[in-house]
Design an enzyme around this catalytic site. Structure first.
Site, PDB file in Angstrom:
ATOM      1  N   SER A  60      -1.162   4.305   3.549  1.00  0.00           N
ATOM      2  CA  SER A  60      -2.331   4.068   2.702  1.00  0.00           C
ATOM      3  C   SER A  60      -1.916   3.275   1.469  1.00  0.00           C
ATOM      4  CB  SER A  60      -2.968   5.402   2.268  1.00  0.00           C
ATOM      5  OG  SER A  60      -2.079   6.135   1.445  1.00  0.00           O
ATOM      6  N   ILE A  62      -0.877   0.930  -1.507  1.00  0.00           N
ATOM      7  CA  ILE A  62      -0.020  -0.251  -1.629  1.00  0.00           C
ATOM      8  C   ILE A  62       0.778  -0.472  -0.351  1.00  0.00           C
ATOM      9  CG2 ILE A  62       2.019  -1.162  -2.817  1.00  0.00           C
ATOM     10  CD1 ILE A  62       0.937   0.031  -5.403  1.00  0.00           C
ATOM     11  N   SER A 190       6.743   2.494 -11.282  1.00  0.00           N
ATOM     12  CA  SER A 190       5.459   2.610 -11.971  1.00  0.00           C
ATOM     13  C   SER A 190       5.691   2.281 -13.437  1.00  0.00           C
ATOM     14  CB  SER A 190       4.911   4.039 -11.838  1.00  0.00           C
ATOM     15  OG  SER A 190       3.846   4.257 -12.744  1.00  0.00           O
ATOM     16  N   TYR A 203       5.973  13.477 -12.963  1.00  0.00           N
ATOM     17  CA  TYR A 203       5.915  12.140 -12.361  1.00  0.00           C
ATOM     18  C   TYR A 203       6.718  11.140 -13.182  1.00  0.00           C
ATOM     19  CZ  TYR A 203       3.772   7.809 -10.580  1.00  0.00           C
ATOM     20  OH  TYR A 203       3.541   6.553 -10.059  1.00  0.00           O
ATOM     21  N   LYS A 207      10.107   8.958 -12.103  1.00  0.00           N
ATOM     22  CA  LYS A 207      10.114   7.494 -12.146  1.00  0.00           C
ATOM     23  C   LYS A 207      11.157   6.963 -13.132  1.00  0.00           C
ATOM     24  CE  LYS A 207       6.947   6.692  -9.065  1.00  0.00           C
ATOM     25  NZ  LYS A 207       7.279   5.984  -7.799  1.00  0.00           N
ATOM     26  N   SER A 239      -5.859   2.773  -5.223  1.00  0.00           N
ATOM     27  CA  SER A 239      -5.183   3.398  -4.092  1.00  0.00           C
ATOM     28  C   SER A 239      -5.551   4.870  -4.080  1.00  0.00           C
ATOM     29  CB  SER A 239      -3.655   3.228  -4.194  1.00  0.00           C
ATOM     30  OG  SER A 239      -3.144   4.009  -5.263  1.00  0.00           O
TER      31      SER A 239
END
Length: 331
Positions: A60, A62, A190, A203, A207, A239
């Site tokens: 799904s 990107i 990101s 998150y 990253k 997305s």
């Protein structure tokens, strides 16, 4: 033409040039190096044809759009994610809309958290196509919850999936590339890997860890100039990343994803990603404003960046606590 007029024209140009550049930046949807490569650099259709490209997180968002655009370039595709049915759907779309045949696409189910399976998966790809030219590390999940309310199980899940899973798969593929002395490793990070934003502490941590690891790895590959690392930092992109985000508990899902229409179109993000890959760019930022400006502020004026994000974050947290879903402006 008199010298006086020439000097006046030069002075006028000197005054107008910064203004023109400022206007261009305000309309920019990527960092200036990437936009230059889009204008003057190598084309993906010249550089990527006939390559074997392994895309994780291909079911799904990107990853799916990347598979679709690559299928039109005449590559050999390996599609990986946990959801087999979705991978088969993406494969059908690639066959319908691209230039590939059935034998050119391998559906390879993969759970990035199951690190013991990565070596076997790598050998499967090599047995099927004989080589791996490009590994696109795209798999991962986001998070929407306050740090103090977030279970350590959620943070562990994010680190296992976003960081350790990506590192593990890269370590399985890299020896093959070193043996061939060529290859591309793409890391879909990101802007949250550059900046830090509220409600995404786990998150952001995962990253930032990716950025540190792959920048360090890049310095260790100086004897392999044919192997390039491309760190891609997208901002808000249309997305399922918010829909699939973790919350304070592993079993709890997002109830209100809010309006996603303000985000960059997935097709545009992937178009810029392919240009980055074709031109071997080391680090690229892909985002509309104001997220792109935020990245520049955070990178070059970190104290101001932290102050700004604390101010913006206060309103975001208030909306989150009241059940509203504020726009995810920076990640």
């Amino acid at each position: 033409m008199s010298w006086e007029l020439v000097l006046w024209l030069m002075a006028l140009c000197a005054l107008l040039l910064p203004l023109v550049q400022l206007l261009r930046f305000l309309r920019a949807d990527a960092d200036l190096t990437l936009l230059w490569a889009e204008w003057q650099g190598r084309r993906p259709e010249w550089e990527l044809t006939d390559m074997v490209v392994w895309v994780t997180g291909a079911s799904s968002g990107i990853g799916e759009e990347l598979a679709l655009q690559l299928s039109k370039l005449g590559v050999y595709l390996v599609l990986s994610a946990r959801r087999v049915q979705e991978l088969e759907r993406v494969k059908r779309r690639c066959l319908e809309n691209g230039n590939l045949k059935e034998k050119d696409i391998l559906v390879l189910p993969l759970d990035l958290r199951d690190r013991s399976s990565h070596e076997v998966a790598t050998k499967t790809v090599l047995q099927e196509f004989g080589k791996i030219d490009i590994l696109v590390n795209n798999g991962g999940r986001s998070q929407r919850s306050l740090a103090l309310e977030t279970s350590l199980d959620v943070i562990k899940e994010l680190m296992e999936l976003n960081y350790l899973g990506t590192v593990s798969l890269t370590k399985c593929v890299l020896p093959h590339m070193m043996e061939r002395k060529q290859g591309k490793i793409v890391i879909v990070n990101s802007l949250a890997g550059i900046m830090s934003v509220p409600l995404s502490s786990g998150y952001c941590g995962s990253k930032h860890a990716l950025r540190g690891f792959f920048n360090s790895l890049c310095t260790e590959l100086v004897d392999y100039p044919g192997i390039t690392l491309c760190n891609i930092y997208p901002g808000p992109v249309q997305s399922d990343i918010v829909k699939n985000a973790l919350t304070e508990e592993i079993t709890k899902s997002i109830e209100n994803t809010g309006d996603q229409s303000y985000k960059m179109a997935t097709s545009r993000c992937v178009q810029l990603m392919l240009i980055s890959m074709a031109n071997d760019l080391k680090e690229v930022w892909i985002s509309d404003q104001p997220s792109l400006l935020g990245a520049y502020v955070w990178q070059y004026m970190p104290t101001w960046g932290l102050w700004l994000f604390c101010k913006l974050g206060k309103k975001r947290i208030q909306n989150f606590k009241s059940g509203l879903f504020l726009k995810i402006v920076f990640c």
